[in-house]
Design a protein around this motif. Sequence first.
Motif: not given
Length: 235
Positions: A2, A43, A46, A48, A81, A83
Amino acid sequence: MSFVRSLLLSLLTGGALLGGASRAAAQTAEPRNLATDTLQPANAAYYRPVSRLGTVGGQQLHVFITNVSERGTGIEFTWRNPLAMPRPKPVFITSEQLQWVRLDGHYYEPVRVAKAAAHGLALRLATGPRVEVFDVATPKKGVPIPLPVPGGGGGLLWTGAFSAKYNHAWYLRRPGEKTMAPVPDGKQFAPFLADYLADAPDLAAAIRAGAAGHRYEDVPALLSTYNQLTPAGTH
């Protein structure tokens, strides 16, 4: 791994950021689009926290920190982000270029002391009015890696000042000063801090005497008391 765990691992192991100033300069800049900067994946798992960086030039950047160099060379971040797809390109900013960082509700500054390059990140514990107090907390030997705050939306257990599991390096800064004063430990602690707080004679005397509650580990509480005192010569 993570984002939070990779960030903490970097902090605890002293991992350096990939590349340096020359590498960063050679990178192809990712196109900026104000409509998609700080884009989060759909999602929720995910999610942050968006960090804010203040540069020496007065800019304020809204970014995702992906790596912090324990050796103080700087910070790696992405505009979106990390991801999100397509994966954003990392950007590097040196500690010398960085003025402050706001991460998950906490305020940090690179450590700036006289005759030394800016390095690391120090958490600000007190804003004054007479003295600002900063802390660089490092885990003691054998302390497990901290975990993300449960249900905290990516928040960090980054309040080392309130935990005995960390070693602390304290830094002080008077209003108007541009550099911080490191607080020495050991035999130099009491003479230094008593002199620094000489305009509060009772507090300085207790520090010099090594009274309980007036020692190195008590710096945040001592400076909180000092900040609440009326400066000598005022009414």
